[in-house]
Design an enzyme around this catalytic site. Sequence first.
Site, PDB file in Angstrom:
ATOM      1  N   LYS A 204      29.505  54.762  21.933  1.00 10.32           N
ATOM      2  CA  LYS A 204      28.845  56.454  21.764  1.00 10.32           C
ATOM      3  C   LYS A 204      29.412  56.792  20.087  1.00 10.32           C
ATOM      4  O   LYS A 204      29.803  55.677  19.476  1.00 10.32           O
ATOM      5  CB  LYS A 204      29.891  57.408  22.397  1.00 10.32           C
ATOM      6  CG  LYS A 204      29.820  57.213  23.762  1.00 10.32           C
ATOM      7  CD  LYS A 204      28.236  57.461  24.242  1.00 10.32           C
ATOM      8  CE  LYS A 204      27.809  57.569  25.746  1.00 10.32           C
ATOM      9  NZ  LYS A 204      27.637  56.288  26.434  1.00 10.32           N
TER      10      LYS A 204
HETATM   11  C1  LIG Z   1      24.797  60.734  29.600  1.00 15.63           C
HETATM   12  C2  LIG Z   1      25.913  59.866  30.116  1.00 15.63           C
HETATM   13  N1  LIG Z   1      26.489  60.487  30.838  1.00 15.63           N
HETATM   14  C3  LIG Z   1      27.811  59.728  31.283  1.00 15.63           C
HETATM   15  C4  LIG Z   1      28.322  58.475  30.855  1.00 15.63           C
HETATM   16  C5  LIG Z   1      29.620  58.125  31.271  1.00 15.63           C
HETATM   17  O1  LIG Z   1      30.324  57.706  30.249  1.00 15.63           O
HETATM   18  P1  LIG Z   1      31.281  56.699  30.518  1.00 15.63           P
HETATM   19  O2  LIG Z   1      30.644  55.526  30.208  1.00 15.63           O
HETATM   20  O3  LIG Z   1      32.486  56.941  29.459  1.00 15.63           O
HETATM   21  O4  LIG Z   1      31.945  56.646  31.952  1.00 15.63           O
HETATM   22  C6  LIG Z   1      27.697  58.014  29.645  1.00 15.63           C
HETATM   23  C7  LIG Z   1      27.956  56.775  29.074  1.00 15.63           C
HETATM   24  O5  LIG Z   1      28.037  55.712  29.569  1.00 15.63           O
HETATM   25  C8  LIG Z   1      26.222  58.717  29.262  1.00 15.63           C
HETATM   26  O6  LIG Z   1      25.461  58.156  28.231  1.00 15.63           O
END
Ligand SMILES: Cc1ncc(COP(=O)(O)O)c(C=O)c1O
Length: 403
Positions: A204
């Site tokens: 990110k």
């Molecule tokens: C659009 C979106 N939603 C949810 C997530 C979930 O985040 P995480 O990977 O930190 O659990 C991500 C990232 O991976 C994402 O890009």
Amino acid sequence: MQTLQLNTPQHNIGHSDQPFLPFTKPSLDEATIQSVVEVLRSGWITSGPKVQAFEAALSQRFGGRTVRTFNSGTATLEVALALAGVSPGDEVITTPLSWVATSNVIVRAGATPVFADIDPHTRNLDLDLAAEAVNHRTRAIIPVDLAGLPMHRGQLYDFANEANLRVIEDAAQSIGASSPIANGGTAEIGKTGDFISFSFHANKNITSSEGGCLVLPDDIDPALCERYRLQGVQRDADGGMDVDVFGGKFNLTDIAAAIGLGQLAKLDEYTARRRALAKHYFTVLTERAESLGIGLPQADSAHSNWHMFQVTLPLNNLAITRGDFIRAMKALNIGVGVHYPAIHLFSAYRKLGFKEGMFPHAERIGREIVTLPLFPAMQETDVERVCDALDMVLRPQLISRLA
Ligand SMILES: Cc1ncc(COP(=O)(O)O)c(C=O)c1O
């Protein structure tokens, strides 16, 4: 030097002795690395003072709103759904073009994901189609800002208020971006709105290695949010405890929070750099895009944080597949990602009754989309290298000349 052999009339389509360029890479400065070492030496490595400091810094960033951190963006969304009161029998509207976490959390809450197709220009939820999906069971909507291009918050909240829905913004990709809001003007994502969920996963725009945070609306008790984060436990002053909700194990560590603090301090610098690199992609690619038949992202460098720079491939007019394209770029030492195949076509979702043809825009873009390298440490010459490679790989594979 690497050479790529393809099973097509054109065999040798490229080689590179330049260093590998990944599609993303975190920038971690020495001060951040030192702050992690300090946490490791401090004797307190799970949730503690660094988490508190990170939450305070995030709150300041989001105009003083209450913020709580979690150990992933997914955990953040799960807790947001619980706090929004989403429960079995409820329906939650979302986009079929996202990371599958967005809809998995709905299913895991016992609710039903209801997809509405995307607008092919923004690649985000089409609110007119979302409106058609509303019924008496609809409880909430989870919009996603794909690639960091925000959905129009003014239109989003007009729709949600009219339909009486809670909004859980999956802003995993859009920290530092901004959008027009309902009463005019523009606001940074996180400063206004209902629940706003961010991810600090390694790819990110700012990271804590893994992690996430939730900006809470005023009607939600932060103490309840904290209980959902840690097993629902509530302790009293006499050493007793109670558990009043079925919480999870979702707390962020101080190690991660130290990384997050260092990253947050750099957010504006990173965003500016991403915007400059995206602008350069447009400068180099816009003319070639037409003759190559590739689809560019919506040019919105003012509001997007350019989390990703994604193009679509003209697969119907190409002698190679997307997989061939990715392998050819890799042979040129360039990493290309796929974000994302349409969610409803995954086998677990087909078992819920979703089928091919239901959301044609998401399906087409999910088949054709590729993510080109974009991260703050890249140089303009890297962008040019990617565009030249794209041209070199695609042009000989075009079945008919487009322009
Ligand atoms: C659009 C979106 N939603 C949810 C997530 C979930 O985040 P995480 O990977 O930190 O659990 C991500 C990232 O991976 C994402 O890009």
